[in-house]
Design an enzyme around this catalytic site. Structure first.
Site, short mmCIF file in Angstrom:
data_model
loop_
_atom_site.label_atom_id
_atom_site.label_comp_id
_atom_site.label_asym_id
_atom_site.label_seq_id
_atom_site.Cartn_x
_atom_site.Cartn_y
_atom_site.Cartn_z
N GLY A 192 0.83 -1.20 0.00
CA GLY A 192 0.00 0.00 0.00
C GLY A 192 0.86 1.25 0.00
N CYS A 193 0.22 2.39 -0.26
CA CYS A 193 0.96 3.65 -0.36
C CYS A 193 1.45 4.13 1.01
CB CYS A 193 0.12 4.72 -1.05
SG CYS A 193 -1.55 4.89 -0.40
N TYR A 194 0.57 4.09 2.01
CA TYR A 194 1.01 4.48 3.36
C TYR A 194 2.11 3.57 3.89
CZ TYR A 194 -2.71 7.95 4.44
OH TYR A 194 -3.51 9.06 4.49
N ALA B 153 5.58 4.52 2.28
CA ALA B 153 6.20 5.72 2.84
C ALA B 153 6.67 5.48 4.27
CB ALA B 153 5.22 6.89 2.79
#
Length: 353
Positions: free
Chosen positions: A154-156, A159
């Site tokens: 996922g994107c979160y 990061a």
């Protein structure tokens, strides 16, 4: 790289933001040819009906999803679908010899019980799920090279984990003190109509959501943190919606084991940890990343600070949620799976200003 074999590639779920990013990036990739775009509600439409601004570059129709047809035409298949659908398709595609990269959560978890608890669906694909590799190249590059099925992060989590990984792997912090304060642009919510993402609702406003460990990305982050630390780790993760289109900034706090460590020590450690990772840019002391720097690229910018008063390290990580946080990272994994240069076909210059 003109001698690259052009590999036939298909995208199932090409109409969403992840799908259109895949199309944009793969059309410019010298090693692939996009031969199939698939969808359900949009089947029969031209891709340019959905995205008129790409009519000059993409002359393909959205086709019905027929797994036998897809497998006969494609060597690689990207699944850019809502959670719970990829697990119904991937086993057959893998069985027929396709390399599969899933952008949903279906193959991110080593435990299907964890998946079921957070995503609410039971599965009967344990055997194939056990072969899936978590698609974060900076941590699992060697395993990705050998894999046939990738569960793209996922994107979160991308990061957050870029900021946390060196700290946990090297034992520099007390893992249970880790706090992730993350902000995402509205494109992270997808292309479907949602009231909270309307311009009138989101603009000139800023707020948290899924507070108190309720966000579905929490167990994904904790799974990798636990792997890195060598024992079970719990983190505090709070996401926020920012009134911008693209980008994630994750600010991570954790208590240092060694109060003598200073910022320059940590910058040296991070640069050594990511020395073989071409998309990670660890910034000089006193320079803190901004989401705009990563916009349109597959880069992750990392800034580091130490607060000697609280004995905490603060790590800031900025990515484009649709590229390094989604489609670009999937293509980075594809490059590794095919034995190509990891950076092939992926942008490193941002849209600026």
């Amino acid at each position: 790289m003109g001698d690259l074999k052009r590999v036939p590639v298909g995208i199932v779920g090409a109409s969403g933001y992840g799908g259109v990013q895949l199309v944009r990036l793969l059309m410019d990739h010298p090693g692939v040819e996009v031969v199939y775009l698939g969808g359900e509600s949009s089947a029969g439409k031209s891709f340019s009906d959905l995205y008129p601004h790409l009519s000059h570059a993409v002359d393909l129709k959205i086709e019905a999803i027929d797994l036998d047809n897809i497998a006969s035409r494609c060597e690689v298949v990207f699944l850019s679908l809502p959670n719970g659908l990829a697990c119904q398709m991937a086993p057959k595609l893998v069985e027929k010899g396709c390399k599969v990269l899933d952008l949903s959560a279906d193959y991110r978890f080593t435990s299907l019980e964890t998946y079921a608890a957070w995503y609410g669906s039971d599965r009967n694909d344990e055997e194939i799920a056990g072969t899936a590799v978590y698609g974060l190249p900076e941590l699992y590059r060697d395993r990705i090279k050998e894999a046939q099925l990738i569960g793209c992060p996922g994107c979160y989590p991308t990061a957050s984990l870029m900021a946390l990984s060196p700290l946990l792997k090297q034992g520099l912090v007390l893992p249970e003190t880790s706090i992730i304060d993350a902000k995402s642009g509205a494109s992270g919510g997808g292309r479907q109509a949602k009231t909270n993402l309307l311009l009138a609702e989101a603009d000139n406003s800023f707020g948290a959501y899924s507070v108190g460990g309720r966000h579905r990305h929490t167990p994904e982050i904790e799974q990798v943190c636990s792997d890195l630390a060598g024992h079970e780790v719990r983190v505090q993760f709070t996401p926020h919606l920012v009134p911008m289109v693209r980008g994630i900034l994750a600010t991570v706090y954790a208590t240092l084991r060694d109060p003598g460590l200073v910022r320059e020590d940590l910058i040296t450690i991070f640069r050594a940890f990511y020395r073989s990772s071409p998309f990670v840019k660890v910034l000089d002391g006193g320079v803190y990343p901004q989401t705009k720097w990563a916009c349109g690229t597959n880069l992750c910018y990392i800034g580091i600070e130490v607060d000697p008063r609280t004995n905490r390290v603060i790590v800031m990580s900025a990515i484009d949620n649709l590229v390094k946080g989604q489609a670009g990272q999937a293509i980075q994994c594809l490059n590794l799976m095919m034995g190509w240069e990891e950076t092939q076909g992926l942008p490193q210059m941002c849209f600026y200003p």
